[in-house]
Design a protein around this motif. Structure first.
Motif, PDB file in Angstrom:
ATOM      1  N   ILE A  22       0.836  -1.203   0.000  1.00  0.00           N
ATOM      2  CA  ILE A  22       0.000   0.000   0.000  1.00  0.00           C
ATOM      3  C   ILE A  22       0.867   1.248   0.000  1.00  0.00           C
ATOM      4  O   ILE A  22       0.627   2.202  -0.742  1.00  0.00           O
ATOM      5  CB  ILE A  22      -0.965  -0.019   1.202  1.00  0.00           C
ATOM      6  CG1 ILE A  22      -1.965  -1.163   1.041  1.00  0.00           C
ATOM      7  CG2 ILE A  22      -1.681   1.319   1.341  1.00  0.00           C
ATOM      8  CD1 ILE A  22      -2.817  -1.407   2.265  1.00  0.00           C
ATOM      9  N   GLU A  23       1.919   1.200   0.823  1.00  0.00           N
ATOM     10  CA  GLU A  23       2.834   2.344   0.894  1.00  0.00           C
ATOM     11  C   GLU A  23       3.528   2.567  -0.446  1.00  0.00           C
ATOM     12  O   GLU A  23       3.711   3.703  -0.888  1.00  0.00           O
ATOM     13  CB  GLU A  23       3.864   2.101   1.996  1.00  0.00           C
ATOM     14  CG  GLU A  23       4.718   3.314   2.299  1.00  0.00           C
ATOM     15  CD  GLU A  23       5.645   3.070   3.475  1.00  0.00           C
ATOM     16  OE1 GLU A  23       6.719   3.694   3.494  1.00  0.00           O
ATOM     17  OE2 GLU A  23       5.295   2.258   4.355  1.00  0.00           O
ATOM     18  N   THR A  24       3.880   1.503  -1.129  1.00  0.00           N
ATOM     19  CA  THR A  24       4.504   1.617  -2.452  1.00  0.00           C
ATOM     20  C   THR A  24       3.553   2.291  -3.435  1.00  0.00           C
ATOM     21  O   THR A  24       3.974   3.118  -4.252  1.00  0.00           O
ATOM     22  CB  THR A  24       4.915   0.220  -2.970  1.00  0.00           C
ATOM     23  OG1 THR A  24       5.784  -0.385  -2.019  1.00  0.00           O
ATOM     24  CG2 THR A  24       5.599   0.304  -4.312  1.00  0.00           C
ATOM     25  N   CYS A  25       2.267   1.958  -3.372  1.00  0.00           N
ATOM     26  CA  CYS A  25       1.276   2.611  -4.237  1.00  0.00           C
ATOM     27  C   CYS A  25       1.251   4.119  -3.975  1.00  0.00           C
ATOM     28  O   CYS A  25       1.152   4.915  -4.907  1.00  0.00           O
ATOM     29  CB  CYS A  25      -0.105   2.014  -4.024  1.00  0.00           C
ATOM     30  SG  CYS A  25      -0.307   0.369  -4.712  1.00  0.00           S
ATOM     31  N   TRP A  26       1.343   4.495  -2.708  1.00  0.00           N
ATOM     32  CA  TRP A  26       1.325   5.918  -2.364  1.00  0.00           C
ATOM     33  C   TRP A  26       2.548   6.612  -2.953  1.00  0.00           C
ATOM     34  O   TRP A  26       2.448   7.700  -3.511  1.00  0.00           O
ATOM     35  CB  TRP A  26       1.291   6.100  -0.842  1.00  0.00           C
ATOM     36  CG  TRP A  26      -0.087   5.996  -0.296  1.00  0.00           C
ATOM     37  CD1 TRP A  26      -0.869   4.899  -0.257  1.00  0.00           C
ATOM     38  CD2 TRP A  26      -0.852   7.055   0.259  1.00  0.00           C
ATOM     39  NE1 TRP A  26      -2.073   5.184   0.317  1.00  0.00           N
ATOM     40  CE2 TRP A  26      -2.091   6.513   0.648  1.00  0.00           C
ATOM     41  CE3 TRP A  26      -0.610   8.400   0.489  1.00  0.00           C
ATOM     42  CZ2 TRP A  26      -3.082   7.265   1.233  1.00  0.00           C
ATOM     43  CZ3 TRP A  26      -1.609   9.141   1.091  1.00  0.00           C
ATOM     44  CH2 TRP A  26      -2.837   8.580   1.445  1.00  0.00           C
ATOM     45  N   HIS A  27       3.723   5.995  -2.823  1.00  0.00           N
ATOM     46  CA  HIS A  27       4.947   6.603  -3.355  1.00  0.00           C
ATOM     47  C   HIS A  27       4.922   6.674  -4.877  1.00  0.00           C
ATOM     48  O   HIS A  27       5.331   7.678  -5.468  1.00  0.00           O
ATOM     49  CB  HIS A  27       6.187   5.852  -2.869  1.00  0.00           C
ATOM     50  CG  HIS A  27       6.430   5.981  -1.397  1.00  0.00           C
ATOM     51  ND1 HIS A  27       6.566   7.193  -0.770  1.00  0.00           N
ATOM     52  CD2 HIS A  27       6.546   5.043  -0.435  1.00  0.00           C
ATOM     53  CE1 HIS A  27       6.758   7.013   0.524  1.00  0.00           C
ATOM     54  NE2 HIS A  27       6.747   5.687   0.754  1.00  0.00           N
ATOM     55  N   LEU A  28       4.444   5.619  -5.515  1.00  0.00           N
ATOM     56  CA  LEU A  28       4.376   5.619  -6.982  1.00  0.00           C
ATOM     57  C   LEU A  28       3.346   6.620  -7.506  1.00  0.00           C
ATOM     58  O   LEU A  28       3.484   7.124  -8.616  1.00  0.00           O
ATOM     59  CB  LEU A  28       4.047   4.225  -7.493  1.00  0.00           C
ATOM     60  CG  LEU A  28       5.178   3.207  -7.430  1.00  0.00           C
ATOM     61  CD1 LEU A  28       4.668   1.827  -7.800  1.00  0.00           C
ATOM     62  CD2 LEU A  28       6.318   3.623  -8.345  1.00  0.00           C
ATOM     63  N   SER A  29       2.331   6.923  -6.709  1.00  0.00           N
ATOM     64  CA  SER A  29       1.316   7.876  -7.166  1.00  0.00           C
ATOM     65  C   SER A  29       1.904   9.278  -7.326  1.00  0.00           C
ATOM     66  O   SER A  29       1.401  10.067  -8.120  1.00  0.00           O
ATOM     67  CB  SER A  29       0.137   7.910  -6.198  1.00  0.00           C
ATOM     68  OG  SER A  29       0.518   8.486  -4.965  1.00  0.00           O
ATOM     69  N   GLU A  30       2.967   9.577  -6.590  1.00  0.00           N
ATOM     70  CA  GLU A  30       3.629  10.881  -6.758  1.00  0.00           C
ATOM     71  C   GLU A  30       4.381  10.922  -8.072  1.00  0.00           C
ATOM     72  O   GLU A  30       4.400  11.954  -8.749  1.00  0.00           O
ATOM     73  CB  GLU A  30       4.564  11.131  -5.574  1.00  0.00           C
ATOM     74  CG  GLU A  30       3.818  11.279  -4.261  1.00  0.00           C
ATOM     75  CD  GLU A  30       4.739  11.248  -3.047  1.00  0.00           C
ATOM     76  OE1 GLU A  30       5.976  11.191  -3.234  1.00  0.00           O
ATOM     77  OE2 GLU A  30       4.212  11.270  -1.928  1.00  0.00           O
ATOM     78  N   ALA A  31       4.996   9.813  -8.465  1.00  0.00           N
ATOM     79  CA  ALA A  31       5.755   9.764  -9.708  1.00  0.00           C
ATOM     80  C   ALA A  31       4.858   9.605 -10.933  1.00  0.00           C
ATOM     81  O   ALA A  31       5.181  10.110 -12.017  1.00  0.00           O
ATOM     82  CB  ALA A  31       6.764   8.620  -9.654  1.00  0.00           C
TER      83      ALA A  31
END
Length: 105
Positions: free
Chosen positions: A2-11
């Protein structure tokens, strides 16, 4: 994940991964809808219903149902209402009275 999805959403903001983070980034339907590649939800429901019916019949000691199509009643028709004879109405009233005033032993 879930945290990875949040970080990738910025990129990759166009993917809207933050909106789907709790589905681990997958924004589609949760299960397959393909008719050719995999099974369908209707087939899974039918198999589950058959399995549960077989379990219930086995639990109650009943034989399994025969294979093949099952006739289903598709419509209901009213064939009459009320009593046909006055004697039926008399019996019905007698039964109602007995239920209203039960005898005690």
């Amino acid at each position: 994940m879930i945290e990875t999805c949040w970080h990738l959403s910025e990129a990759y903001p166009s993917f809207r991964l933050r909106d789907w983070a709790h589905m681990l980034g997958y924004g589609g339907h949760f299960s397959t809808k393909s008719r050719r590649y995999s099974t369908t939800l209707g087939a899974m429901r039918a198999d589950r219903a058959q399995h549960r019916a077989d379990e219930a019949r086995a639990f109650h000691g009943l034989p399994p149902l025969p294979e093949g199509p099952v006739d289903k009643v598709g419509s209901w028709h009213v064939i009459g209402t009320g009593y046909k004879f006055s004697s039926e109405e008399t019996w019905a009233e007698t039964i109602r009275e007995q239920r209203r005033h039960p005898r005690t032993a």
